[in-house]
Design a protein around this motif. Structure first.
Motif, short mmCIF file in Angstrom:
data_model
loop_
_atom_site.label_atom_id
_atom_site.label_comp_id
_atom_site.label_asym_id
_atom_site.label_seq_id
_atom_site.Cartn_x
_atom_site.Cartn_y
_atom_site.Cartn_z
N ARG A 180 0.77 -1.33 -0.12
CA ARG A 180 0.00 0.19 -0.05
C ARG A 180 1.05 1.35 -0.01
O ARG A 180 0.51 2.38 -0.58
N GLN A 181 1.98 1.09 0.73
CA GLN A 181 2.82 2.49 0.75
C GLN A 181 3.67 2.55 -0.28
O GLN A 181 3.54 3.71 -1.11
N GLY A 182 3.71 1.62 -1.30
CA GLY A 182 4.51 1.72 -2.56
C GLY A 182 3.42 2.42 -3.62
O GLY A 182 3.77 3.26 -4.40
N GLN A 183 2.22 1.86 -3.51
CA GLN A 183 1.09 2.29 -4.46
C GLN A 183 0.95 3.89 -4.01
O GLN A 183 0.73 4.80 -5.10
N GLN A 184 0.86 4.30 -2.75
CA GLN A 184 0.72 5.72 -2.45
C GLN A 184 2.01 6.60 -3.01
O GLN A 184 1.84 7.87 -3.70
N ALA A 185 3.05 5.90 -2.89
CA ALA A 185 4.38 6.71 -3.39
C ALA A 185 4.21 6.66 -5.15
O ALA A 185 4.66 7.69 -5.32
N GLY A 186 3.92 5.85 -5.56
CA GLY A 186 3.66 5.93 -6.98
C GLY A 186 2.61 6.84 -7.52
O GLY A 186 2.84 7.83 -8.21
N ARG A 187 1.58 7.07 -6.78
CA ARG A 187 0.53 8.26 -7.08
C ARG A 187 1.09 9.58 -6.89
O ARG A 187 0.86 10.34 -7.62
N GLN A 188 1.91 9.80 -5.73
CA GLN A 188 2.37 10.95 -5.59
C GLN A 188 3.22 11.39 -6.57
O GLN A 188 3.46 12.46 -6.85
N GLY A 189 4.01 10.45 -6.92
CA GLY A 189 4.75 10.84 -8.09
C GLY A 189 4.33 10.98 -9.54
O GLY A 189 4.80 12.00 -10.10
N GLN A 190 3.36 10.42 -9.88
CA GLN A 190 2.51 10.71 -10.84
C GLN A 190 1.90 12.30 -10.70
O GLN A 190 1.90 12.83 -11.66
N GLN A 191 1.42 12.62 -9.70
CA GLN A 191 0.73 13.91 -9.38
C GLN A 191 1.94 14.90 -9.39
O GLN A 191 1.62 16.09 -9.81
N ALA A 192 3.08 14.64 -8.98
CA ALA A 192 4.28 15.68 -8.78
C ALA A 192 4.57 16.02 -10.19
O ALA A 192 5.33 17.23 -10.26
N GLN A 193 4.54 15.22 -11.21
CA GLN A 193 4.89 15.33 -12.65
C GLN A 193 3.87 15.40 -13.57
O GLN A 193 3.91 14.63 -14.60
N PRO A 194 2.87 16.29 -13.61
CA PRO A 194 1.74 16.40 -14.56
C PRO A 194 2.27 16.31 -16.24
O PRO A 194 1.69 15.97 -16.91
N GLY A 195 3.32 17.29 -16.00
CA GLY A 195 3.87 17.74 -17.60
C GLY A 195 4.95 16.93 -18.02
O GLY A 195 5.39 17.24 -19.19
N ARG A 196 5.41 16.02 -17.52
CA ARG A 196 6.20 15.13 -17.97
C ARG A 196 5.97 14.48 -19.16
O ARG A 196 6.94 14.37 -20.21
N LYS A 197 4.88 13.89 -19.40
CA LYS A 197 4.56 13.17 -20.80
C LYS A 197 4.83 14.33 -21.91
O LYS A 197 5.39 13.91 -22.74
N GLN A 198 4.21 15.37 -21.49
CA GLN A 198 4.38 16.65 -22.83
C GLN A 198 5.81 16.83 -22.97
O GLN A 198 6.09 16.99 -23.88
N ARG A 199 6.44 16.93 -21.87
CA ARG A 199 8.05 17.46 -22.13
C ARG A 199 9.15 16.24 -22.70
O ARG A 199 9.55 16.71 -23.61
N ASP A 200 8.19 15.11 -22.49
CA ASP A 200 8.95 13.83 -23.24
C ASP A 200 8.65 13.83 -24.75
O ASP A 200 9.43 13.51 -25.70
N GLU A 201 7.45 14.16 -25.10
CA GLU A 201 7.06 14.09 -26.41
C GLU A 201 7.51 15.18 -27.21
O GLU A 201 8.12 15.00 -28.39
N GLN A 202 7.67 16.48 -26.44
CA GLN A 202 8.35 17.53 -27.18
C GLN A 202 9.87 17.22 -27.32
O GLN A 202 10.47 17.47 -28.38
N ALA A 203 10.66 16.69 -26.41
CA ALA A 203 11.94 16.48 -26.65
C ALA A 203 12.13 15.41 -27.77
O ALA A 203 12.96 15.57 -28.40
N GLU A 204 11.28 14.40 -27.80
CA GLU A 204 11.28 13.37 -28.84
C GLU A 204 11.14 13.82 -30.13
O GLU A 204 11.86 13.60 -31.31
#
Length: 70
Positions: A30-54
């Motif tokens: 459960r702690q691992g799942q919570q940490a994963g969710r927090q990581g996703q919330q902390a980087q909302p624009g990451r996918k967009q930046r990755d697409e732009q870099a590609e």
């Protein structure tokens, strides 16, 4: 204490230990799942930046290919 009682006691202790280990494993999961969710919330624009870099990398590669193909 007889042999039968000792065996029953050991079996009971082993069962309790296994149940405790199972609870700890679930808690860690459960702690691992919570940490994963927090990581996703902390980087909302990451996918967009990755697409732009590609996209920039592809454009650069295309320009390089055009320069040397001509």
């Amino acid at each position: 204490m007889g042999m039968k009682d000792q065996m029953q006691q050991k079996a009971h202790q082993a069962k309790e230990k296994a149940q405790q280990a199972g609870r700890q494993g679930q808690q860690a999961g459960r702690q691992g799942q919570q940490a994963g969710r927090q990581g996703q919330q902390a980087q909302p624009g990451r996918k967009q930046r990755d697409e732009q870099a590609e996209r920039m990398h592809r454009d650069e590669q295309d320009r390089f290919n055009q320069d040397y193909d001509a």
